[in-house]
Write an enzyme that holds these catalytic residues in place. Structure first.
Site, PDB file in Angstrom:
ATOM      1  N   GLU A  48      -4.932   3.826   5.749  1.00 21.80           N
ATOM      2  CA  GLU A  48      -5.242   4.518   4.487  1.00 21.80           C
ATOM      3  C   GLU A  48      -6.470   5.412   4.635  1.00 21.80           C
ATOM      4  O   GLU A  48      -6.509   6.541   4.136  1.00 21.80           O
ATOM      5  CB  GLU A  48      -5.475   3.495   3.375  1.00 21.80           C
ATOM      6  CG  GLU A  48      -4.219   2.720   3.008  1.00 21.80           C
ATOM      7  CD  GLU A  48      -4.560   1.494   2.174  1.00 21.80           C
ATOM      8  OE1 GLU A  48      -4.727   1.654   0.959  1.00 21.80           O
ATOM      9  OE2 GLU A  48      -4.673   0.390   2.738  1.00 21.80           O
ATOM     10  N   SER A  80      -6.745  -9.707   1.209  1.00 22.99           N
ATOM     11  CA  SER A  80      -7.167  -9.586  -0.174  1.00 22.99           C
ATOM     12  C   SER A  80      -7.865 -10.875  -0.581  1.00 22.99           C
ATOM     13  O   SER A  80      -7.458 -11.963  -0.174  1.00 22.99           O
ATOM     14  CB  SER A  80      -5.946  -9.355  -1.070  1.00 22.99           C
ATOM     15  OG  SER A  80      -6.246  -9.740  -2.404  1.00 22.99           O
ATOM     16  N   HIS A  87      13.339  14.294   3.529  1.00 26.65           N
ATOM     17  CA  HIS A  87      13.081  13.940   2.119  1.00 26.65           C
ATOM     18  C   HIS A  87      12.800  12.446   1.951  1.00 26.65           C
ATOM     19  O   HIS A  87      13.013  11.890   0.874  1.00 26.65           O
ATOM     20  CB  HIS A  87      14.259  14.325   1.209  1.00 26.65           C
ATOM     21  CG  HIS A  87      14.789  15.708   1.439  1.00 26.65           C
ATOM     22  ND1 HIS A  87      14.392  16.809   0.707  1.00 26.65           N
ATOM     23  CD2 HIS A  87      15.680  16.178   2.359  1.00 26.65           C
ATOM     24  CE1 HIS A  87      15.023  17.885   1.149  1.00 26.65           C
ATOM     25  NE2 HIS A  87      15.803  17.530   2.154  1.00 26.65           N
ATOM     26  N   LYS A  92      -1.625 -10.991   1.452  1.00 23.32           N
ATOM     27  CA  LYS A  92      -1.853  -9.578   1.774  1.00 23.32           C
ATOM     28  C   LYS A  92      -2.366  -9.323   3.178  1.00 23.32           C
ATOM     29  O   LYS A  92      -3.172 -10.072   3.718  1.00 23.32           O
ATOM     30  CB  LYS A  92      -2.884  -8.998   0.795  1.00 23.32           C
ATOM     31  CG  LYS A  92      -2.311  -8.821  -0.593  1.00 23.32           C
ATOM     32  CD  LYS A  92      -1.427  -7.614  -0.653  1.00 23.32           C
ATOM     33  CE  LYS A  92      -2.032  -6.606  -1.598  1.00 23.32           C
ATOM     34  NZ  LYS A  92      -1.206  -5.414  -1.668  1.00 23.32           N
TER      35      LYS A  92
END
Ligand code: ARG
Length: 458
Positions: free
Chosen positions: A291, A278, A157, A284
Site C-alpha cells: 500500500e 491488526s 478491465h 488480518k
C-alpha cells in the site's frame, strides 16, 4: 553583524525571519561530501594553473579533509547564520587554516558551486536507482523462472480475458523496470557535464582549466555555456521524471499485490516480513508495504511538479528560487530508493499460489478466444462469425452455471453442427497458453526465451 562572506557593503545583519527563509543549511548539508570534492578539484586546478601557490593549495586540501572528517564524525557545527553548506565549509576551513581559505573561492561563485554539488549528488542517485532497479529486475526474473509455465488469468478491465503464465506476468514488470533503468542511464549521460568554472554566470578572467576539474570530478566534459551552467536544473527534472515513471510502475504492481493477496483472490501469499497485523482483527495480514508503495508516487511526482513550477518562467541566470530545487529532490530520491528496496524484498519473498492461479485461469470463460480461433482454423469460419458462435456458447454455459469446457459436444453442436470433439483440446488453459507462440506471447517457450535474454543482459 554583517555577513563575513558578503557583508562588505552591509551595515547590519538580516532579520531573524529573513535568516530562516534564506538559509538552506537545514537540508543542503546533505551536499557536504560533494561540496568538498568540488572544492578539492577546484583548488588542485588553481595550483596546477599557477593561480594559487602550491603551499596555499596544500593547506586548502588538508583543511578540507579535516572538515570532511568532522562532518562524517558528526561533530561539525552547522551554522544557520552561514546560510548554506558552501559557506559553512569555507568558514570552518578558515578557522582551521586561516588566510589561504579565502583564496579558494578565486574564479568561482556559489552559483557554479551549488550547480556542481547538486549535479554530483543527483548523478549518484542515478547510479543508486540503476543498481536498485537491477536488483528488482532480478527478483522478478527469479519469480518468472520458477513459474514460467504456471497458468493464471490475464485481465483486461480487471475482468478475465485470456489465460497467461505467471512467468509472463512477472516478465512484463522486467520490461517496465528495464525501461526505467535505461531512462536513468540516459539522464546520467546527459547530466555528466561539469558546470564548475562558469563562476557567477559569465565565466572568469582567471586562466582556469575547466577540462581538468571536469575530469577530476568524473564528468565527461565541462558544460559549454556559462549562463546555462548556473541556471540549468534539467538534470534534476530528468531524474525526477525517471523516478516518477518508476514509482508509477511500482504502484501498479503494488496494487496487483494488494488485490492478489486478498482473501477473495489468494493469488499470492506475502511473507510476514512485508505485512502487518491488526490490533483488533486477529485474522488480518495487511499488505502495508504494498500500500505504501502504491502511494509513493504521490510525493515523488509531487517533487517533480514542484521543481517544474520553481523553474518555470525563471529569467536567466541564477535566482534564489532555485534553492528550492533540493529539498524535495532529496525526499523523492530517498523514497524511490526505499521503494525499490521494499519492492525487491517483497517480490523475493512472495509465494505464488499455483493451484489457485490455475483454477482462476480456467474460470470466467477464459478460453473463449481459443474456441473462436478453433472455429476459424478448423472450420474456415470468418472470425466475426466465429466470435458470434462462441458468444452464443458462452451465454449457454453461463445460463447453465458452468464453464465452456463443461458443455457437452451435443450442446455445442446445437449451436453449430460442424463442431467436433477435438475442440475440447483448445479449451484447456495449458493448451491455450502453449499455443500463444507469437513473439512476445505468453507461451512458456516464449517466456523462457525472454527470461534467458534478460539473464544474459543483466
Ligand atoms: N544555497 C544556494 C542554493 O542552494 C547556493 C547558491 C547561492 N548563490 C547565490 N548567489 N546566492 O541555491
Amino acid at each position: 553583524g554583517a555577513n563575513t562572506m558578503w557583508g562588505g557593503r552591509f551595515d547590519g545583519g538580516p532579520d531573524a525571519i529573513m535568516q530562516a527563509i534564506n538559509a538552506s543549511i537545514g537540508f543542503d548539508r546533505r551536499l557536504a561530501a560533494q561540496d568538498i570534492a568540488g572544492s578539492r578539484a577546484h583548488a588542485a586546478m588553481l595550483a596546477d594553473t599557477g593561480i594559487l601557490t602550491v603551499a596555499d593549495a596544500d593547506a586548502i586540501q588538508k583543511g578540507l579533509l579535516t572538515v570532511l572528517s568532522e562532518i562524517e564524525a558528526g561533530n561539525f557545527n552547522f551554522r544557520v547564520d552561514l546560510e548554506d553548506i558552501h559557506m559553512n565549509v569555507e568558514s570552518r576551513l578558515k578557522e582551521i587554516i586561516g588566510e589561504p581559505a579565502g583564496r579558494l573561492h578565486t574564479g568561482r561563485s556559489r552559483n557554479d558551486q551549488v550547480a556542481v554539488d547538486f549535479r554530483l549528488w543527483v548523478r549518484d542517485q542515478c547510479d543508486a536507482a540503476i543498481t536498485g532497479l537491477e536488483a528488482l529486475m532480478r527478483a522478478f526474473l527469479s519469480q518468472a523462472e520458477q513459474g514460467a509455465d504456471w497458468v493464471m488469468p490475464g485481465f483486461t478491465h480487471l475482468q478475465t480475458a485470456q489465460p497467461v503464465t505467471w512467468g509472463h506476468h512477472m516478465m512484463a514488470y522486467v520490461e517496465m523496470f528495464a525501461r526505467d533503468r535505461s531512462r536513468f542511464i540516459d539522464a546520467r549521460k546527459r547530466m555528466n557535464e561539469c558546470p564548475l568554472g562558469a563562476a557567477a554566470l559569465a565565466g572568469t578572467s582567471f586562466p582556469i582549466d575547466r577540462h581538468a576539474t571536469a575530469a577530476a570530478l568524473g564528468f565527461d566534459r565541462p558544460t559549454a555555456n556559462s549562463l546555462d551552467s548556473v541556471s540549468d536544473r534539467d538534470f534534476a527534472l530528468e531524474f525526477l521524471g525517471a523516478a516518477s515513471i518508476t514509482a508509477m510502475h511500482l504502484s501498479r504492481f503494488a496494487e496487483e499485490l494488494v488485490i492478489w493477496s486478498s482473501a477473495q483472490f489468494r493469488f499470492v501469499r506475502l511473507s510476514d516480513k512485508w505485512t502487518t497485523g491488526s490490533s483488533i482483527m486477529p485474522q488480518k495480514k495487511n499488505p502495508d508495504a504494498a500500500e505504501l508503495l502504491r502511494s509513493k508516487l504521490g510525493r515523488i511526482l509531487g517533487a517533480t511538479v514542484a521543481l517544474f513550477t520553481v523553474m518555470k518562467g525563471l529569467a536567466l541566470t541564477y535566482s534564489k528560487d532555485m534553492q528550492e530545487d533540493k529539498e524535495q529532490t532529496f525526499d523523492a530520491a530517498d523514497n524511490l530508493m526505499l521503494g525499490l528496496a521494499a519492492m525487491t524484498g517483497m517480490v523475493g519473498d512472495m509465494t505464488a499460489m499455483r493451484d489457485t492461479l490455475k483454477t482462476a485461469a480456467a474460470s470466467g470463460f477464459s478460453t473463449a478466444t481459443d474456441l473462436a480461433d478453433w472455429l476459424v482454423r478448423e472450420l474456415n469460419m470468418p472470425f466475426r462469425d466465429a466470435h458470434h458462435v462462441t458468444g452464443t456458447l458462452v451465454a449457454m454455459a453461463e445460463k447453465a452455471g458452468i464453464d465452456l469446457p463443461d458443455l457437452t459436444l451435443a450442446q455445442m453442436q446445437s449451436v453449430h453442427a460442424a463442431i467436433r470433439a477435438d475442440v475440447f483440446d483448445v479449451l484447456g488453459v495449458e493448451n491455450s497458453v502453449r499455443s500463444r507462440m507469437s513473439y512476445g506471447g505468453t507461451a512458456p517457450e516464449q517466456v523462457r526465451a525472454q527470461i534467458q535474454r534478460w539473464k544474459d543482459a543483466l
